[in-house]
Design a protein around this motif. Structure first.
Motif, PDB file in Angstrom:
ATOM      1  N   ALA A 211       3.128  30.192   1.253  1.00 51.57           N
ATOM      2  CA  ALA A 211       2.600  29.487   0.360  1.00 51.57           C
ATOM      3  C   ALA A 211       1.515  28.847   1.027  1.00 51.57           C
ATOM      4  O   ALA A 211       0.356  28.659   0.521  1.00 51.57           O
TER       5      ALA A 211
ATOM      6  N   SER B  86       0.829  30.852  -2.271  1.00 56.84           N
ATOM      7  CA  SER B  86       1.811  30.918  -3.262  1.00 56.84           C
ATOM      8  C   SER B  86       2.909  31.401  -2.506  1.00 56.84           C
ATOM      9  O   SER B  86       2.910  32.216  -1.539  1.00 56.84           O
ATOM     10  N   ARG B  87       4.364  30.898  -2.998  1.00 55.95           N
ATOM     11  CA  ARG B  87       5.339  31.569  -2.244  1.00 55.95           C
ATOM     12  C   ARG B  87       5.529  32.943  -2.755  1.00 55.95           C
ATOM     13  O   ARG B  87       4.698  33.111  -3.698  1.00 55.95           O
TER      14      ARG B  87
ATOM     15  N   TYR C 181       6.243  35.678  -4.863  1.00 54.67           N
ATOM     16  CA  TYR C 181       6.580  36.285  -6.231  1.00 54.67           C
ATOM     17  C   TYR C 181       6.683  37.686  -6.322  1.00 54.67           C
ATOM     18  O   TYR C 181       6.153  38.532  -5.843  1.00 54.67           O
TER      19      TYR C 181
ATOM     20  N   GLY D   2      -3.644  36.681  -5.157  1.00 51.90           N
ATOM     21  CA  GLY D   2      -2.714  36.727  -5.916  1.00 51.90           C
ATOM     22  C   GLY D   2      -1.814  37.799  -5.425  1.00 51.90           C
ATOM     23  O   GLY D   2      -1.158  38.619  -5.905  1.00 51.90           O
TER      24      GLY D   2
ATOM     25  N   ASN E  98       0.012  37.609  -2.060  1.00 52.74           N
ATOM     26  CA  ASN E  98       0.874  37.282  -1.009  1.00 52.74           C
ATOM     27  C   ASN E  98       0.493  37.819   0.280  1.00 52.74           C
ATOM     28  O   ASN E  98       1.328  38.171   1.274  1.00 52.74           O
TER      29      ASN E  98
ATOM     30  N   PRO F  47      -1.099  23.790  -1.051  1.00 52.81           N
ATOM     31  CA  PRO F  47      -0.062  24.878  -1.343  1.00 52.81           C
ATOM     32  C   PRO F  47       1.324  24.363  -1.702  1.00 52.81           C
ATOM     33  O   PRO F  47       1.631  23.626  -0.781  1.00 52.81           O
TER      34      PRO F  47
ATOM     35  N   GLU G 290       5.660  25.330  -6.001  1.00 51.17           N
ATOM     36  CA  GLU G 290       5.460  25.555  -7.419  1.00 51.17           C
ATOM     37  C   GLU G 290       3.971  25.887  -7.560  1.00 51.17           C
ATOM     38  O   GLU G 290       3.261  25.369  -6.923  1.00 51.17           O
TER      39      GLU G 290
ATOM     40  N   HIS H  90       0.221  28.095  -8.013  1.00 49.10           N
ATOM     41  CA  HIS H  90      -0.814  29.295  -7.263  1.00 49.10           C
ATOM     42  C   HIS H  90      -2.042  28.404  -6.805  1.00 49.10           C
ATOM     43  O   HIS H  90      -2.463  27.911  -7.837  1.00 49.10           O
TER      44      HIS H  90
ATOM     45  N   THR I 256       8.023  25.093 -13.495  1.00 53.62           N
ATOM     46  CA  THR I 256       7.582  24.051 -12.878  1.00 53.62           C
ATOM     47  C   THR I 256       8.011  22.801 -13.473  1.00 53.62           C
ATOM     48  O   THR I 256       7.314  22.275 -14.523  1.00 53.62           O
TER      49      THR I 256
END
Length: 542
Positions: free
Chosen positions: A169, A174-175, A177, A227, A229, A323, A326, A328, A392
């Protein structure tokens, strides 16, 4: 005596230029046309299920037998563009007036161009439509889209490779997804190596659509690229560690990312000869639908947009991102030095409707009266209402607390109504601040979606955020944002700001201002809410 010569009348001024915004969304392709004064002059669309029924989609997608894999036929999007431009041509639209065009695409979808496809794009014949000529241009006929959740293993592998979910993140915003493009590419390489080997270029839906207009591969823009990663959101370049963990030589397949305001080049000669576009018409980088919506809303620094729908979505303009696990963080589509954040909450309107039915006899009037007749802060009563597993925070169940933080089994009907609404907006503010949002002088809350017509709900929103609330029509925000970005793209390189270009756009309507005592009530309540959310998370896990 010679007759006086009559000079011919001056030629009429050329008609004012136009700017096109396209939106390749999940269920339809839309177009919106504005002039230099930001007036909307024309709109049209193609519905995938009904107008392109030969592709047999439902809601614009194919849901596969495992229920996890969700795709869309890439040639359906190509054919939709043929159909849309033909509709405009039949309606007498004058393409020669278009000075610039841009667009948006559903985020996270990916398109795999086959070896040799760039030659086909470069040599399109205006005598045939795009659909006929691009039949054999894709190594994967059905593109993975944002609804796909079949890449769980690849997400775990990516997080392990970079040092954990939070580290990922911090790099990419983001982590991991399942729907994010890097994990989809990794899955494709592992499960369909032949198709991957036959791929010359990988596009997002947005850059794929821009490629059609450009007649060449279009760069992925920073904002939509966030978007995946894969993009380092601070250096705005591909992250080496993420690329290496995903697929070999991936940087060559993706091409270098570019600022979202970039002019990619002139429109392809195909569109000049087939539809009458001017050779001087410019293609401005396409971006994702969420970033395009931020542009359409004209969100500014310190603003927050809250969409109150089936799920509640929060858009933020932030300067310094933080970041988290939870939400983005994306690069900002209209200011390359800034960021935008996005949070999604599943328990939105349906939960509000359930409490309305149980506590207000199904009446919004009674529900609103309950908000009017209860004090700010609800005498310390706080509620968490997660009818379905929330995103979240990741919790499920209903939890109520009194003013002493004791868990209670029930509240009176009026108190329950306020506990729900205050709790929802405390949650929105808490998680927005955790991503780097801060309330500054001039901050506005822009409300949209179904519940934005309820002034009592909006008053609570204003009080919790200690900021004025405005309503804004978002029915076509991604398309409108794309058209605004086309106009701005022509002057962005000379340093003209997005907001200078849009000075004459219609202003949102002021509907609520915060009560003078709101800060002292909710600043303290927010701290309590954060502590209680930790308790709820632990209870939900046990």
């Amino acid at each position: 005596m010679a007759a006086a010569q009559v000079s011919p009348p001056p030629p009429p001024p050329p008609p004012p230029p136009l700017y096109l915004g396209f939106d390749f969304s999940t269920q339809q392709l839309k177009v919106l046309v504005i002039d230099g004064n930001l007036n909307v002059l024309h709109q049209d669309n193609v519905q995938f299920d009904s107008e392109l029924s030969d592709f047999r989609t439902q809601g614009g997608v194919h849901i596969h037998s495992d229920r996890l894999t969700v795709t869309s036929p890439v040639l359906m999007w190509v054919k939709a563009l043929d159909l849309l431009l033909d509709k405009m041509k039949r309606a007498g639209f004058d393409f020669s007036r278009v000075r610039a065009l841009s667009g948006s695409g559903q985020q996270h979808g990916s398109v795999y161009w086959k070896r040799g496809a760039s030659e086909t794009l470069n040599q399109l014949s205006p005598d045939q439509d795009l659909f006929q000529q691009l039949q054999d241009s894709f190594s994967v006929s059905d593109s993975p889209v944002w609804m796909d959740s079949s890449s769980s293993q690849q997400c775990l592998d990516l997080q392990a490779a970079v040092g954990g979910a939070l580290r990922l993140a911090e790099i990419t915003g983001s982590r991991a997804y399942e729907r994010f493009t890097g994990n989809q590419i990794c899955k494709l390489r592992q499960t369909r190596p032949d198709a991957y080997q036959d791929t010359e270029r990988i596009s997002l839906v947005s850059s794929f659509a821009a490629s059609l207009f450009l007649g060449d591969y279009a760069a992925i823009d920073y904002s939509d690229g966030s978007g995946m990663n894969l993009l380092d959101i601070r250096t705005r370049s591909w992250s080496e560690v993420c690329l290496k963990a995903t697929a070999p030589h991936l940087d060559q397949l993706l091409g270098a990312p570019l600022p979202s305001t970039s002019v990619l080049g002139p429109v392809s000669s195909y569109f000049v000869h087939r539809y009458g576009f001017s050779e001087t018409c410019r293609v401005v980088a396409f971006t994702g639908d969420n970033p395009a919506s931020l542009a359409g809303m004209r969100l500014q620094q310190g603003d927050i947009a809250v969409s109150l729908g089936t799920s509640d979505t929060v858009f933020l303009w932030i300067q310094q991102p933080r970041p988290a696990l939870e939400g983005h963080v994306f690069c900002n589509p209209v200011d390359w030095q800034a960021y935008m954040a996005l949070l999604c909450f599943k328990n939105g309107s349906l939960t509000r409707e359930r409490i309305r039915n149980e506590c207000a006899g199904g009446s919004w009037e009674v529900f609103s009266a309950a908000l009017r007749n209860t004090p700010l802060g609800n005498n310390g009563n706080i509620g968490f209402y997660f009818d379905t597993m929330e995103i979240t925070p990741p919790a499920v169940g209903v939890y109520r607390f009194d003013g002493d933080d004791n868990e209670v089994s029930s509240l009176s009907s009026q108190v329950e109504v306020r506990a729900l609404v205050e709790g929802q907006f405390l949650s929105r503010r808490l998680h927005a601040e955790s991503l780097g949002y801060s309330i500054i002088p001039g901050t506005r809350v822009l409300a949209t979606g179904g519940a934005s017509c309820n002034t009592e709900i909006l008053q609570v929103l204003s009080d919790v955020f200690n900021a004025p609330v405005y309503t804004i029509d978002l029915s076509n925000s991604a398309c409108l944002g794309a058209a605004y970005r086309a106009l701005h793209g022509l002057v962005a390189e000379s340093g003209v700001s997005f907001f200078d270009v849009l000075k004459t756009a219609p202003e949102p309507q002021l509907v609520a201002t915060p009560h003078p005592t709101a800060p002292q009530v909710y600043d303290q309540m927010l701290k309590r809410y954060a502590r209680l959310e930790e308790r709820v998370l632990q209870e939900s896990r046990s």
